[in-house]
Design a protein around this motif. Structure first.
Motif, PDB file in Angstrom:
ATOM      1  N   ARG A  42      63.734 -11.180 -23.823  1.00  0.00           N
ATOM      2  CA  ARG A  42      63.961 -12.277 -23.250  1.00  0.00           C
ATOM      3  C   ARG A  42      63.538 -12.842 -22.084  1.00  0.00           C
ATOM      4  O   ARG A  42      62.968 -14.156 -21.805  1.00  0.00           O
ATOM      5  N   THR A  43      63.496 -12.087 -20.892  1.00  0.00           N
ATOM      6  CA  THR A  43      63.062 -12.330 -19.564  1.00  0.00           C
ATOM      7  C   THR A  43      61.595 -11.974 -19.327  1.00  0.00           C
ATOM      8  O   THR A  43      60.820 -12.801 -18.573  1.00  0.00           O
ATOM      9  N   LEU A  44      61.264 -10.706 -19.609  1.00  0.00           N
ATOM     10  CA  LEU A  44      59.850 -10.335 -19.373  1.00  0.00           C
ATOM     11  C   LEU A  44      58.759 -10.611 -20.441  1.00  0.00           C
ATOM     12  O   LEU A  44      57.595 -10.766 -20.128  1.00  0.00           O
ATOM     13  N   LYS A  45      59.210 -10.485 -21.403  1.00  0.00           N
ATOM     14  CA  LYS A  45      58.155 -10.599 -22.473  1.00  0.00           C
ATOM     15  C   LYS A  45      57.343 -11.788 -22.587  1.00  0.00           C
ATOM     16  O   LYS A  45      56.109 -11.815 -22.897  1.00  0.00           O
ATOM     17  N   PRO A  46      57.997 -12.910 -22.377  1.00  0.00           N
ATOM     18  CA  PRO A  46      57.338 -14.421 -22.393  1.00  0.00           C
ATOM     19  C   PRO A  46      56.069 -14.182 -21.467  1.00  0.00           C
ATOM     20  O   PRO A  46      54.984 -14.854 -21.622  1.00  0.00           O
ATOM     21  N   TRP A  47      56.081 -13.589 -20.272  1.00  0.00           N
ATOM     22  CA  TRP A  47      55.085 -13.649 -19.338  1.00  0.00           C
ATOM     23  C   TRP A  47      54.135 -12.694 -19.813  1.00  0.00           C
ATOM     24  O   TRP A  47      52.785 -12.777 -19.479  1.00  0.00           O
ATOM     25  N   THR A  52      54.612  -7.922  -9.625  1.00  0.00           N
ATOM     26  CA  THR A  52      55.332  -7.497  -8.663  1.00  0.00           C
ATOM     27  C   THR A  52      56.595  -8.415  -8.950  1.00  0.00           C
ATOM     28  O   THR A  52      57.916  -7.975  -8.942  1.00  0.00           O
ATOM     29  N   SER A  53      56.833  -9.497  -9.297  1.00  0.00           N
ATOM     30  CA  SER A  53      57.745 -10.599  -9.791  1.00  0.00           C
ATOM     31  C   SER A  53      58.573  -9.903 -10.785  1.00  0.00           C
ATOM     32  O   SER A  53      59.721  -9.834 -10.751  1.00  0.00           O
ATOM     33  N   LEU A  54      57.934  -9.474 -11.867  1.00  0.00           N
ATOM     34  CA  LEU A  54      58.346  -9.204 -13.069  1.00  0.00           C
ATOM     35  C   LEU A  54      59.276  -7.544 -12.677  1.00  0.00           C
ATOM     36  O   LEU A  54      60.159  -7.247 -13.264  1.00  0.00           O
ATOM     37  N   ALA A  55      58.550  -6.777 -11.896  1.00  0.00           N
ATOM     38  CA  ALA A  55      59.046  -5.550 -11.550  1.00  0.00           C
ATOM     39  C   ALA A  55      60.441  -5.660 -10.575  1.00  0.00           C
ATOM     40  O   ALA A  55      61.451  -4.993 -10.912  1.00  0.00           O
ATOM     41  N   LEU A  56      60.515  -6.635  -9.729  1.00  0.00           N
ATOM     42  CA  LEU A  56      61.551  -7.077  -9.121  1.00  0.00           C
ATOM     43  C   LEU A  56      62.798  -7.573  -9.800  1.00  0.00           C
ATOM     44  O   LEU A  56      63.940  -7.303  -9.630  1.00  0.00           O
ATOM     45  N   TRP A  57      62.559  -8.360 -10.824  1.00  0.00           N
ATOM     46  CA  TRP A  57      63.442  -9.048 -11.714  1.00  0.00           C
ATOM     47  C   TRP A  57      64.142  -7.723 -12.593  1.00  0.00           C
ATOM     48  O   TRP A  57      65.293  -7.767 -12.699  1.00  0.00           O
ATOM     49  N   ALA A  58      63.276  -6.792 -13.065  1.00  0.00           N
ATOM     50  CA  ALA A  58      63.821  -5.684 -13.691  1.00  0.00           C
ATOM     51  C   ALA A  58      64.789  -4.967 -12.896  1.00  0.00           C
ATOM     52  O   ALA A  58      65.861  -4.324 -13.032  1.00  0.00           O
ATOM     53  N   ALA A  59      64.109  -4.584 -11.518  1.00  0.00           N
ATOM     54  CA  ALA A  59      64.882  -3.621 -10.711  1.00  0.00           C
ATOM     55  C   ALA A  59      66.305  -4.339 -10.190  1.00  0.00           C
ATOM     56  O   ALA A  59      67.359  -3.735 -10.008  1.00  0.00           O
ATOM     57  N   LEU A  60      66.287  -5.606 -10.268  1.00  0.00           N
ATOM     58  CA  LEU A  60      67.278  -6.495  -9.819  1.00  0.00           C
ATOM     59  C   LEU A  60      68.443  -6.544 -11.004  1.00  0.00           C
ATOM     60  O   LEU A  60      69.790  -6.378 -10.883  1.00  0.00           O
ATOM     61  N   ARG A  61      67.943  -6.534 -12.226  1.00  0.00           N
ATOM     62  CA  ARG A  61      68.974  -6.379 -13.367  1.00  0.00           C
ATOM     63  C   ARG A  61      69.454  -4.909 -13.437  1.00  0.00           C
ATOM     64  O   ARG A  61      70.727  -5.014 -13.741  1.00  0.00           O
ATOM     65  N   VAL A  62      68.979  -4.026 -12.992  1.00  0.00           N
ATOM     66  CA  VAL A  62      69.217  -2.601 -13.176  1.00  0.00           C
ATOM     67  C   VAL A  62      70.375  -2.486 -12.169  1.00  0.00           C
ATOM     68  O   VAL A  62      71.311  -1.889 -12.369  1.00  0.00           O
ATOM     69  N   ALA A  63      70.231  -3.070 -11.082  1.00  0.00           N
ATOM     70  CA  ALA A  63      71.140  -2.796  -9.755  1.00  0.00           C
ATOM     71  C   ALA A  63      72.384  -3.407 -10.114  1.00  0.00           C
ATOM     72  O   ALA A  63      73.702  -3.073  -9.736  1.00  0.00           O
ATOM     73  N   GLY A  87      48.835 -12.519 -11.376  1.00  0.00           N
ATOM     74  CA  GLY A  87      49.603 -12.230 -10.163  1.00  0.00           C
ATOM     75  C   GLY A  87      50.890 -12.185 -10.313  1.00  0.00           C
ATOM     76  O   GLY A  87      51.759 -12.344  -9.401  1.00  0.00           O
ATOM     77  N   GLN A  88      51.628 -11.590 -11.341  1.00  0.00           N
ATOM     78  CA  GLN A  88      53.128 -11.654 -11.698  1.00  0.00           C
ATOM     79  C   GLN A  88      53.560 -10.361 -11.846  1.00  0.00           C
ATOM     80  O   GLN A  88      54.823 -10.232 -11.997  1.00  0.00           O
ATOM     81  N   HIS A 133      54.272 -19.726 -10.494  1.00  0.00           N
ATOM     82  CA  HIS A 133      55.553 -19.236  -9.581  1.00  0.00           C
ATOM     83  C   HIS A 133      56.645 -18.496 -10.643  1.00  0.00           C
ATOM     84  O   HIS A 133      57.648 -18.425  -9.829  1.00  0.00           O
ATOM     85  N   LEU A 134      56.367 -18.622 -11.823  1.00  0.00           N
ATOM     86  CA  LEU A 134      57.515 -17.903 -12.785  1.00  0.00           C
ATOM     87  C   LEU A 134      58.717 -18.565 -12.783  1.00  0.00           C
ATOM     88  O   LEU A 134      59.791 -18.160 -13.116  1.00  0.00           O
ATOM     89  N   ALA A 135      58.848 -20.014 -12.514  1.00  0.00           N
ATOM     90  CA  ALA A 135      59.860 -20.684 -12.516  1.00  0.00           C
ATOM     91  C   ALA A 135      60.162 -21.693 -14.050  1.00  0.00           C
ATOM     92  O   ALA A 135      61.216 -21.666 -14.087  1.00  0.00           O
ATOM     93  N   GLU A 136      59.201 -21.540 -14.564  1.00  0.00           N
ATOM     94  CA  GLU A 136      59.388 -22.069 -15.671  1.00  0.00           C
ATOM     95  C   GLU A 136      58.206 -21.458 -16.947  1.00  0.00           C
ATOM     96  O   GLU A 136      57.238 -21.421 -16.386  1.00  0.00           O
ATOM     97  N   ARG A 137      58.844 -21.173 -18.138  1.00  0.00           N
ATOM     98  CA  ARG A 137      57.855 -20.857 -18.999  1.00  0.00           C
ATOM     99  C   ARG A 137      56.685 -21.647 -19.172  1.00  0.00           C
ATOM    100  O   ARG A 137      57.019 -22.946 -19.683  1.00  0.00           O
ATOM    101  N   PRO A 138      55.441 -21.205 -19.563  1.00  0.00           N
ATOM    102  CA  PRO A 138      54.474 -22.220 -20.057  1.00  0.00           C
ATOM    103  C   PRO A 138      54.563 -23.045 -21.106  1.00  0.00           C
ATOM    104  O   PRO A 138      54.311 -24.134 -21.338  1.00  0.00           O
ATOM    105  N   GLU A 139      55.270 -22.111 -22.283  1.00  0.00           N
ATOM    106  CA  GLU A 139      55.617 -22.973 -23.477  1.00  0.00           C
ATOM    107  C   GLU A 139      56.515 -24.223 -23.264  1.00  0.00           C
ATOM    108  O   GLU A 139      56.711 -25.181 -24.073  1.00  0.00           O
ATOM    109  N   ARG A 140      57.195 -24.151 -22.194  1.00  0.00           N
ATOM    110  CA  ARG A 140      58.109 -25.251 -21.762  1.00  0.00           C
ATOM    111  C   ARG A 140      57.588 -26.359 -20.811  1.00  0.00           C
ATOM    112  O   ARG A 140      57.579 -27.532 -21.267  1.00  0.00           O
ATOM    113  N   ALA A 141      56.728 -25.562 -19.734  1.00  0.00           N
ATOM    114  CA  ALA A 141      56.303 -26.631 -18.839  1.00  0.00           C
ATOM    115  C   ALA A 141      55.173 -27.473 -19.383  1.00  0.00           C
ATOM    116  O   ALA A 141      55.038 -28.527 -19.118  1.00  0.00           O
TER     117      ALA A 141
END
Length: 307
Positions: free
Chosen positions: A206-211, A173-184, A170-171, A261-269
């Motif tokens: 750096r931001t999307l590929k880990p997920w 929409t979140s990844l799409a919004l991150w990318a849209a916000l970065r472009v804006a 279920g990630q 909730h995409l607050a922390e990457r799995p390899e860290r959490a």
């Protein structure tokens, strides 16, 4: 950019056309190098049916959990609005019983063999659709920068145009919004330059590929389990224990929630020493723990599906 309504000029074109938007064909027609695409098949086939709760029933059960997996099949329930919900049964794409799941009667028998499906369907829900099948799912990453530099300048993909993943986490929409916000936030930074294209690509990696990578690993574990019909390995046992332990341990559950909730990457959490120790102690206390034990055994499944 040439459209059906005419030609539009601009320094930046945002590709929000999804995984089948056609950018690869446009670039090839313009003489560009192809995008750098990474693709992984999930090996899973999904069968879904929508229902509505009976009048007077405000919501479905909170337990059992809405996703349950067995050694070769699984079931998930996805609550929606206005009393509707979807029940999904999934198997490996090579499972010989998969075609039988298109039959509504077979589908319901199979869904009721799992705790989530049984709990929701026991409420007397009304079917709203037939059985909807989805297969040939893949996880796809598409980059417009390769080892030689930008494939094209002035074109930025967002959403499924850059990364399309199996929706189980279920990630999307979140990844799409991150990318849209970065472009804006960067739309005033010489967007037609090679430097902008490289910088945006670096941000996406750096931001999307880990997920994307996390979904690939998760699907590989499920696909391996289904393909081998539950052959026990250390990797699948530990991955399953992380989920089951979280139902008992609030610290492990918090780690899972941060990842979900995409607050922390799995390899860290999940690498946190406290989380690892808690999962290890949980496993030590359960030497006979069998992962993914929910659902029917193969003999039952063959009877349910007529296989």
């Amino acid at each position: 950019m040439v459209t059906a309504a005419g030609t539009r000029a601009g320094e930046l074109v945002v590709d929000a056309g999804g995984r089948r938007g056609g950018a690869e064909r446009w670039l090839a027609a313009a003489g560009c190098r192809p995008p750098a695409v990474e693709r992984h098949r999930t090996g899973l086939a999904y069968f879904c049916r929508w229902y509505r709760l009976p009048e007077g029933v405000g919501e479905g059960p909170r337990r059992p959990w809405s996703v349950a997996g067995g050694a070769f099949s699984g079931c998930a329930v996805f609550p929606a609005d206005n009393g509707t919900f979807a029940v999904t049964v999934f198997v490996h794409t090579q499972d010989p019983t998969r075609s039988a799941l298109r039959d509504p009667a077979v589908f319901e028998r199979a869904a009721r063999a799992f705790p989530p499906g049984a709990a929701w369907l026991a409420l007397g829900a009304e079917p709203l659709t037939g059985v909807l099948a989805t297969a040939s799912l893949d996880n796809r990453w598409s980059a417009l920068v390769d080892e030689r530099g930008p494939v094209v300048r002035g074109l930025v993909p967002v959403g499924d145009a850059v990364t399309h993943t199996n929706p189980t986490l279920g990630q999307g929409t979140s990844l799409a919004l991150w990318a849209a916000l970065r472009v804006a936030r960067t739309a005033d930074r010489d967007t037609g330059s090679a430097r902008y294209a490289v910088a945006h690509h670096a941000w996406a990696v750096r931001t999307l590929k880990p997920w994307f990578d996390f979904q690939v690993v998760a699907d590989a574990a499920v696909g391996e389990r289904f393909a081998t019909r539950g052959a026990r390995t250390g990797r699948t046992r530990e991955a399953a224990a992380l989920f089951d332990c979280a139902l008992d341990d609030p610290e492990v559950m918090r780690a899972r929630a941060r990842v979900r909730h995409l607050a922390e990457r799995p390899e860290r959490a999940y690498a946190d020493p406290e989380v690892r120790q808690r999962v290890a102690r949980w496993l030590e206390a359960r030497p006979d723990y069998e992962p993914n034990a929910a659902g029917p055994d193969r003999g039952e499944w063959e009877k349910l599906t007529g296989g």
